[in-house]
Design a protein around this motif. Structure first.
Motif, mmCIF file in Angstrom:
data_model
loop_
_atom_site.group_PDB
_atom_site.id
_atom_site.type_symbol
_atom_site.label_atom_id
_atom_site.label_comp_id
_atom_site.label_asym_id
_atom_site.label_seq_id
_atom_site.Cartn_x
_atom_site.Cartn_y
_atom_site.Cartn_z
ATOM 1 N N PRO A 238 0.821 -1.215 0.000
ATOM 2 C CA PRO A 238 0.000 0.000 0.000
ATOM 3 C C PRO A 238 0.855 1.265 0.000
ATOM 4 O O PRO A 238 1.889 1.343 0.662
ATOM 5 C CB PRO A 238 -0.821 -0.119 1.293
ATOM 6 N N ARG A 239 0.396 2.233 -0.796
ATOM 7 C CA ARG A 239 0.990 3.578 -0.832
ATOM 8 C C ARG A 239 2.449 3.588 -1.288
ATOM 9 O O ARG A 239 3.205 4.490 -0.952
ATOM 10 C CB ARG A 239 0.881 4.254 0.548
ATOM 11 N N GLN A 240 2.844 2.586 -2.054
ATOM 12 C CA GLN A 240 4.207 2.565 -2.583
ATOM 13 C C GLN A 240 4.235 2.709 -4.097
ATOM 14 O O GLN A 240 5.259 2.504 -4.729
ATOM 15 C CB GLN A 240 4.915 1.257 -2.181
ATOM 16 N N GLY A 241 3.071 3.074 -4.675
ATOM 17 C CA GLY A 241 2.997 3.257 -6.120
ATOM 18 C C GLY A 241 3.264 4.697 -6.519
ATOM 19 O O GLY A 241 4.051 5.407 -5.890
ATOM 20 N N GLY A 242 2.568 5.142 -7.579
ATOM 21 C CA GLY A 242 2.776 6.503 -8.074
ATOM 22 C C GLY A 242 2.322 7.554 -7.077
ATOM 23 O O GLY A 242 1.386 7.344 -6.300
ATOM 24 N N ARG A 243 2.981 8.683 -7.094
ATOM 25 C CA ARG A 243 2.660 9.769 -6.171
ATOM 26 C C ARG A 243 1.333 10.427 -6.528
ATOM 27 O O ARG A 243 0.990 10.572 -7.702
ATOM 28 C CB ARG A 243 3.762 10.833 -6.204
ATOM 29 N N GLY A 244 0.581 10.823 -5.485
ATOM 30 C CA GLY A 244 -0.623 11.600 -5.715
ATOM 31 C C GLY A 244 -0.288 13.080 -5.844
ATOM 32 O O GLY A 244 0.823 13.511 -5.539
ATOM 33 N N SER A 245 -1.274 13.859 -6.318
ATOM 34 C CA SER A 245 -1.063 15.303 -6.456
ATOM 35 C C SER A 245 -1.841 16.062 -5.394
ATOM 36 O O SER A 245 -2.856 15.578 -4.885
ATOM 37 C CB SER A 245 -1.518 15.765 -7.852
ATOM 38 N N ASP A 246 -1.350 17.222 -5.055
ATOM 39 C CA ASP A 246 -2.027 18.113 -4.097
ATOM 40 C C ASP A 246 -2.336 17.427 -2.774
ATOM 41 O O ASP A 246 -3.408 17.598 -2.198
ATOM 42 C CB ASP A 246 -3.325 18.667 -4.705
ATOM 43 N N GLY A 247 -1.382 16.623 -2.286
ATOM 44 C CA GLY A 247 -1.563 15.985 -0.990
ATOM 45 C C GLY A 247 -2.361 14.696 -1.012
ATOM 46 O O GLY A 247 -2.586 14.087 0.047
#
Length: 308
Positions: free
Chosen positions: A182-191
């Protein structure tokens, strides 16, 4: 244009109502035909990976339930989404994916942009006005030895781009199985949160073992007298040394089984360990050995070429 992914049931050649035993039998049959060790066709490796992924999903009850509900999108659809709502939102294609249904199916009329309306629910990326956008899920291949797959443990990996991660490998992973980080993929934008990273397991070729699903295969060299008289011999398995009973009168090619000594299975029975007999003779004989073999040849009426 990227080709549509085939339905997993179609890949294994089984009905959608097939039980676990049918799925396993179909998988074993296909693996014997397409394993890269035995099939040198250029497309065999890709077909083997497709078969392995389909089996990894359909042999796991929870993954199968979600796949039946959401098709190939099942990893992207959030857990809270109701399958009935999802079914009303789209129709399954022959490739096991989904396409959007007309907007009027939701009672909003034809002027509504359904992609904008449902973008957050179904993993599509909204337009800029929708604010923070979650990161995309990503995939990477994780190559393991048979022993690593059997025992599990911690492993450091390097991802494309040079990023390093320490990964916990559960014991008993199989070819095509996915490990979700979990949460190790592509970065999200704007937080917004990052997406997930899915590691697709590939078990590397091994000098002694061949893995089919959760079953492990090897060869067992025997001396002629061990095969003829029977014996109990030591044999190495990924879980340690075991004792294997060889029945009297065993010929080359016979498969002997150690139940439950194959690949571990945290959610069910372990696989089996199979040893295929190969009878070996000395490359050179001492005078005493030659004399004994000559005595045996003179006394025996056994003809291995006689048809039954």
């Amino acid at each position: 244009m990227m080709a549509a992914r085939r339905d997993f049931y179609e890949v294994l050649g089984v009905d959608r109502n097939a039980d676990t035993d049918e799925i396993q039998r179909a998988y074993r049959k296909l693996v014997r035909a397409y394993h890269p060790d035995v099939n040198k066709d250029p497309g065999a490796e890709d077909r083997f990976k497709e078969i392995s992924e389909a089996y990894a999903v359909l042999s796991d009850p929870e993954q199968r339930r979600r796949y039946d509900a959401f098709g190939h999108d099942f990893r992207q659809v959030p857990p809270h989404v109701d399958p009935a709502d999802y079914a009303r939102a789209g129709t399954r294609t022959s490739g096991g994916t989904w396409r959007s249904a007309p907007a009027e199916n939701f009672g909003f009329g034809t002027d509504v942009d359904l992609d904008d309306l449902l973008g957050g629910m179904f993993g599509r990326r909204g337009r800029q006005r929708w604010g923070p956008v979650p990161g995309a899920d990503q995939e990477a291949q994780l190559t393991l030895t048979v022993e690593e797959a059997y025992h599990g443990g911690r492993r450091g990996i390097t991802l494309p781009g040079g990023r390093r991660l320490d990964v916990t490998i559960p014991p008993g992973v199989t070819n095509g199985q996915r490990i979700r980080l979990p949460r190790q993929g592509g970065r999200g934008s704007d937080g917004a949160p990052a997406g997930d990273l899915h590691l697709i397991v590939r078990i590397a070729d091994h000098p002694r073992y061949r893995v089919e699903g959760r079953d492990i295969h090897t060869t067992l060299p025997l001396a002629p007298w061990e095969a003829a008289l029977g014996a109990t011999v030591p044999i190495d398995t990924p879980g340690g040394e075991a004792k294997l009973k060889v029945p009297p009168g065993t010929s080359s090619g016979r498969r002997l089984r150690l139940r439950g000594r194959g690949m571990r299975n945290p959610s069910g029975p372990a696989g089996d360990f199979f040893a295929e007999v190969r009878i070996m003779v000395p490359a050179t004989l001492t005078d005493a050995e030659r004399h004994l073999f000559e005595q045996l040849a003179a006394a025996s009426r056994f003809d291995p070429r006689r048809r039954p």
